[in-house]
Enzyme design. Structure first.
Site, PDB file in Angstrom:
ATOM      1  N   ASP A  38      50.882  42.320 -10.208  1.00 52.47           N
ATOM      2  CA  ASP A  38      49.629  41.842 -10.799  1.00 52.47           C
ATOM      3  C   ASP A  38      49.814  40.732 -11.816  1.00 52.47           C
ATOM      4  O   ASP A  38      48.990  40.549 -12.711  1.00 52.47           O
ATOM      5  CB  ASP A  38      48.927  43.034 -11.462  1.00 52.47           C
ATOM      6  N   GLU A  45      53.254  46.932  -4.062  1.00 49.80           N
ATOM      7  CA  GLU A  45      52.623  47.650  -5.182  1.00 49.80           C
ATOM      8  C   GLU A  45      51.110  47.382  -5.193  1.00 49.80           C
ATOM      9  O   GLU A  45      50.511  46.984  -6.203  1.00 49.80           O
ATOM     10  CB  GLU A  45      53.245  47.298  -6.538  1.00 49.80           C
ATOM     11  N   GLU A  64      45.774  41.782 -15.858  1.00 47.73           N
ATOM     12  CA  GLU A  64      46.393  42.295 -14.632  1.00 47.73           C
ATOM     13  C   GLU A  64      45.413  42.982 -13.688  1.00 47.73           C
ATOM     14  O   GLU A  64      45.564  42.903 -12.468  1.00 47.73           O
ATOM     15  CB  GLU A  64      47.536  43.247 -14.987  1.00 47.73           C
ATOM     16  N   HIS A 108      54.611  45.033 -24.958  1.00 50.19           N
ATOM     17  CA  HIS A 108      54.360  43.607 -24.703  1.00 50.19           C
ATOM     18  C   HIS A 108      52.952  43.285 -24.231  1.00 50.19           C
ATOM     19  O   HIS A 108      52.621  42.117 -24.026  1.00 50.19           O
ATOM     20  CB  HIS A 108      55.344  43.083 -23.653  1.00 50.19           C
ATOM     21  N   ARG A 165      49.373  42.083 -23.409  1.00 47.99           N
ATOM     22  CA  ARG A 165      48.500  41.077 -24.039  1.00 47.99           C
ATOM     23  C   ARG A 165      47.272  41.707 -24.689  1.00 47.99           C
ATOM     24  O   ARG A 165      46.827  41.250 -25.738  1.00 47.99           O
ATOM     25  CB  ARG A 165      48.068  40.035 -23.000  1.00 47.99           C
ATOM     26  N   HIS A 171      60.496  42.189 -26.386  1.00 52.30           N
ATOM     27  CA  HIS A 171      60.051  41.221 -25.378  1.00 52.30           C
ATOM     28  C   HIS A 171      60.081  39.815 -25.965  1.00 52.30           C
ATOM     29  O   HIS A 171      59.861  39.639 -27.162  1.00 52.30           O
ATOM     30  CB  HIS A 171      58.626  41.613 -24.967  1.00 52.30           C
TER      31      HIS A 171
HETATM   32  C1  UD1 Z   1      53.881  38.694 -18.128  1.00 55.59           C
HETATM   33  C2  UD1 Z   1      52.752  39.167 -17.200  1.00 55.59           C
HETATM   34  C3  UD1 Z   1      52.525  40.655 -17.367  1.00 55.59           C
HETATM   35  C4  UD1 Z   1      53.813  41.439 -17.225  1.00 55.59           C
HETATM   36  C5  UD1 Z   1      54.857  40.873 -18.166  1.00 55.59           C
HETATM   37  C6  UD1 Z   1      56.173  41.547 -17.935  1.00 55.59           C
HETATM   38  C7  UD1 Z   1      50.878  37.670 -16.690  1.00 55.59           C
HETATM   39  C8  UD1 Z   1      49.584  37.101 -17.134  1.00 55.59           C
HETATM   40  N1  UD1 Z   1      51.507  38.485 -17.552  1.00 55.59           N
HETATM   41  O1  UD1 Z   1      53.413  38.848 -19.473  1.00 55.59           O
HETATM   42  O2  UD1 Z   1      51.616  41.094 -16.357  1.00 55.59           O
HETATM   43  O3  UD1 Z   1      53.573  42.775 -17.532  1.00 55.59           O
HETATM   44  O4  UD1 Z   1      55.024  39.471 -17.917  1.00 55.59           O
HETATM   45  O5  UD1 Z   1      57.079  41.324 -18.971  1.00 55.59           O
HETATM   46  O6  UD1 Z   1      51.333  37.362 -15.613  1.00 55.59           O
HETATM   47  N2  UD1 Z   1      58.929  34.249 -22.828  1.00 55.59           N
HETATM   48  C9  UD1 Z   1      60.186  33.734 -23.053  1.00 55.59           C
HETATM   49  N3  UD1 Z   1      61.196  34.064 -22.173  1.00 55.59           N
HETATM   50  C10 UD1 Z   1      61.016  34.873 -21.122  1.00 55.59           C
HETATM   51  C11 UD1 Z   1      59.737  35.418 -20.923  1.00 55.59           C
HETATM   52  C12 UD1 Z   1      58.706  35.087 -21.775  1.00 55.59           C
HETATM   53  O7  UD1 Z   1      60.410  32.995 -23.996  1.00 55.59           O
HETATM   54  O8  UD1 Z   1      61.963  35.122 -20.373  1.00 55.59           O
HETATM   55  C13 UD1 Z   1      57.819  33.899 -23.753  1.00 55.59           C
HETATM   56  C14 UD1 Z   1      57.331  32.454 -23.567  1.00 55.59           C
HETATM   57  O9  UD1 Z   1      56.976  31.917 -24.808  1.00 55.59           O
HETATM   58  C15 UD1 Z   1      56.078  32.632 -22.696  1.00 55.59           C
HETATM   59  C16 UD1 Z   1      55.541  33.939 -23.241  1.00 55.59           C
HETATM   60  O10 UD1 Z   1      56.701  34.737 -23.497  1.00 55.59           O
HETATM   61  O11 UD1 Z   1      55.150  31.574 -22.806  1.00 55.59           O
HETATM   62  C17 UD1 Z   1      54.566  34.651 -22.360  1.00 55.59           C
HETATM   63  O12 UD1 Z   1      55.048  34.848 -21.035  1.00 55.59           O
HETATM   64  P1  UD1 Z   1      53.994  35.202 -19.862  1.00 55.59           P
HETATM   65  O13 UD1 Z   1      54.742  35.391 -18.602  1.00 55.59           O
HETATM   66  O14 UD1 Z   1      52.865  34.232 -19.854  1.00 55.59           O
HETATM   67  O15 UD1 Z   1      53.349  36.560 -20.329  1.00 55.59           O
HETATM   68  P2  UD1 Z   1      53.966  37.958 -20.680  1.00 55.59           P
HETATM   69  O16 UD1 Z   1      53.280  38.419 -21.895  1.00 55.59           O
HETATM   70  O17 UD1 Z   1      55.442  37.903 -20.649  1.00 55.59           O
HETATM   71  N1  UDP Z   2      63.389  46.217 -18.733  1.00 52.93           N
HETATM   72  C1  UDP Z   2      64.624  45.609 -18.896  1.00 52.93           C
HETATM   73  N2  UDP Z   2      65.029  45.300 -20.170  1.00 52.93           N
HETATM   74  C2  UDP Z   2      64.277  45.547 -21.262  1.00 52.93           C
HETATM   75  C3  UDP Z   2      63.014  46.146 -21.083  1.00 52.93           C
HETATM   76  C4  UDP Z   2      62.591  46.468 -19.806  1.00 52.93           C
HETATM   77  O1  UDP Z   2      65.342  45.389 -17.929  1.00 52.93           O
HETATM   78  O2  UDP Z   2      64.711  45.234 -22.388  1.00 52.93           O
HETATM   79  C5  UDP Z   2      62.941  46.527 -17.368  1.00 52.93           C
HETATM   80  C6  UDP Z   2      62.507  47.958 -17.123  1.00 52.93           C
HETATM   81  O3  UDP Z   2      63.594  48.709 -16.630  1.00 52.93           O
HETATM   82  C7  UDP Z   2      61.401  47.824 -16.089  1.00 52.93           C
HETATM   83  C8  UDP Z   2      60.855  46.433 -16.336  1.00 52.93           C
HETATM   84  O4  UDP Z   2      61.783  45.750 -17.147  1.00 52.93           O
HETATM   85  O5  UDP Z   2      61.907  47.861 -14.773  1.00 52.93           O
HETATM   86  C9  UDP Z   2      59.510  46.489 -16.999  1.00 52.93           C
HETATM   87  O6  UDP Z   2      59.120  45.209 -17.360  1.00 52.93           O
HETATM   88  P1  UDP Z   2      58.010  44.908 -18.429  1.00 52.93           P
HETATM   89  O7  UDP Z   2      57.830  46.085 -19.302  1.00 52.93           O
HETATM   90  O8  UDP Z   2      58.357  43.599 -19.056  1.00 52.93           O
HETATM   91  O9  UDP Z   2      56.718  44.638 -17.537  1.00 52.93           O
HETATM   92  P2  UDP Z   2      55.630  45.604 -16.856  1.00 52.93           P
HETATM   93  O10 UDP Z   2      56.348  46.626 -16.044  1.00 52.93           O
HETATM   94  O11 UDP Z   2      54.801  46.186 -17.951  1.00 52.93           O
HETATM   95  O12 UDP Z   2      54.814  44.659 -16.019  1.00 52.93           O
END
Ligand code: UD1
Ligand code: UDP
Length: 371
Positions: free
Chosen positions: A97, A119, A133, A214, A216, A246
């Site tokens: 999602d 999923e 999501e 994490h 939003r 995160h």
């Molecule tokens: C995203 C997904 C969320 C998922 C989550 C898993 C959307 C809208 N959100 O949320 O569904 O649960 O990932 O973790 O698709 N950033 C880094 N390095 C990284 C990752 C993120 O610096 O490796 C920072 C960046 O500043 C980036 C921000 O996090 O702009 C947000 O990342 P984004 O993928 O937009 O949203 P998440 O909150 O991570």
């Molecule tokens: N995870 C990881 N390292 C971390 C935290 C989570 O590898 O420090 C893994 C965890 O095992 C799970 C996945 O990341 O499989 C979950 O991702 P996240 O919580 O970012 O996203 P969501 O599942 O809420 O979309």
């Protein structure tokens, strides 16, 4: 002629839940498997690509600091569309999602390429929780020609939305395939998950609470309350908290301010997947707002308190391993306290369940794609 499959993902959880399928497709001569990463996440995606040994055929490198949903979605739509025009796949596969999954499905639809949704069918029933999501997965569900539902509950949610029942298949969740794979890798090569040994020594004799956060929709007040609850729990003599934070700056800013400098709390960089599996293993209980962790903790028999108002994963709650506790600090502290102080309450939750699958989901999805 082998069937051309383009698998698209961009974030950490999508990579974890799709690597078993990417491995299975690559090993099967019936398919020409191609992988495109949007890199909506960068560092956290690359951690998974490294451990799963996946070298993407396309990498859009889209992540921007603190990216907005609209700019990200626009870049995804045009970037993924270009890759589809080049690859001309028979099927596009997306998972879950995220913005990447939603835009991938939409770009495929614009080209009349059928979409397989891994999923499929998770629903909270509230478009603001989880946000965005719930809407993302409904859009993918509207477009998909093949719905791989992890559970019967998810399949039923799709039938209720009048999705053609012939296109819905209960496959289990590939997160369990991934968990089995990483557990076997760690058993064969313990060094892969040995990096927490110093913390284990530092916190010896204390019960560990593993934390992630994490979402939003929790930004602002919700995150502040979560931080306050963790601070209070870490003040207990018998507890230590391990919290890999995160990389989203909206999370880091709050946690690094509110939780710095506490003796019994370790704020870490995101752990790679083997170390995170090890953290669940070490933990007495998990405190999280993550989707994936709600699936992994029950499979490993660890109680999980879900810091959200709703869940699209009611199976863990029904199985008794997960409990929804919202984002009120008093409630979180009280629920965690109950598990710490009441052995019966703990024993009732600390039982391994596998409502999310048997570890053979990727093999089922491969057969559906071949059919
Ligand atoms: C995203 C997904 C969320 C998922 C989550 C898993 C959307 C809208 N959100 O949320 O569904 O649960 O990932 O973790 O698709 N950033 C880094 N390095 C990284 C990752 C993120 O610096 O490796 C920072 C960046 O500043 C980036 C921000 O996090 O702009 C947000 O990342 P984004 O993928 O937009 O949203 P998440 O909150 O991570
Ligand atoms: N995870 C990881 N390292 C971390 C935290 C989570 O590898 O420090 C893994 C965890 O095992 C799970 C996945 O990341 O499989 C979950 O991702 P996240 O919580 O970012 O996203 P969501 O599942 O809420 O979309």
């Amino acid at each position: 002629m082998s069937r051309r499959i383009l698998t698209i993902f961009g974030t950490r959880p999508e990579a974890i839940k799709l690597f078993p399928l990417v491995h299975a497709l690559a090993a099967d001569a019936r398919f020409a498997s191609r992988v495109c990463v949007s890199a909506q996440h960068r560092g956290m995606l690359d951690q998974v690509l490294a451990i799963a040994a996946i070298a993407p055929d396309h990498d859009l490198d889209l992540m921007r600091p603190d990216q907005s949903l609209d700019a990200l979605t626009a870049d995804l739509l045009t970037g993924l569309g270009r890759v589809m025009d080049e690859e001309r796949p028979d099927w596009v596969v997306v998972q879950g999602d995220t913005a990447t999954a939603m835009a991938g499905a939409l770009a495929a639809y614009y080209r009349k390429i059928p979409v397989a949704h891994v999923e499929a069918g998770l629903r909270s029933g509230n478009i603001h929780h989880p946000w965005p999501e719930e809407v993302n997965r409904k859009i993918v569900g509207t477009i998909a020609a093949l719905h791989c539902a992890p559970t019967e509950t998810a399949a039923e949610a799709l039938r209720r939305e009048n999705v053609d029942p012939a296109t819905i298949h209960v496959t289990g969740n590939t997160v369990i395939d991934a968990l089995h794979w990483i557990t076997a890798r760690i058993a064969a090569e313990p060094g892969l998950a040995a990096g927490l040994a110093d913390l284990e020594r530092r916190f010896a004799g204390r019960r560990i609470i593993g934390v992630t956060s994490h979402r939003r929709e929790n930004f602002g007040q919700g995150m502040q309350a979560i931080a306050a609850a963790i601070r209070r729990l870490a003040a207990r003599e018998d507890v230590a908290v391990i919290f890999p934070v995160h990389l989203n700056p909206n999370v880091r800013q709050v946690m690094n301010t509110e939780l710095a400098g506490l003796d019994n709390l370790a704020l870490l960089e995101p752990l790679d997947y083997p170390h995170f599996a090890r953290l669940i293993d070490l933990s007495y209980l998990m405190l999280t707002d993550s989707g994936g962790v709600q699936e992994e903790a029950p499979a490993l028999g660890k109680p999980v308190l879900v810091m959200r108002e709703t869940t699209e994963r009611p199976e863990g709650v029904a199985a008794g391993t997960a409990r929804l506790v919202g984002t009120d600090a008093d409630r979180i502290v009280a629920e965690a306290g109950r598990l710490l102080d009441d052995p019966d309450a703990y024993a009732a939750m600390a039982r391994a369940h596998n409502p999310f699958g048997d570890g053979k989901s990727a093999a089922r999805i491969v057969e559906l794609l071949a059919a």
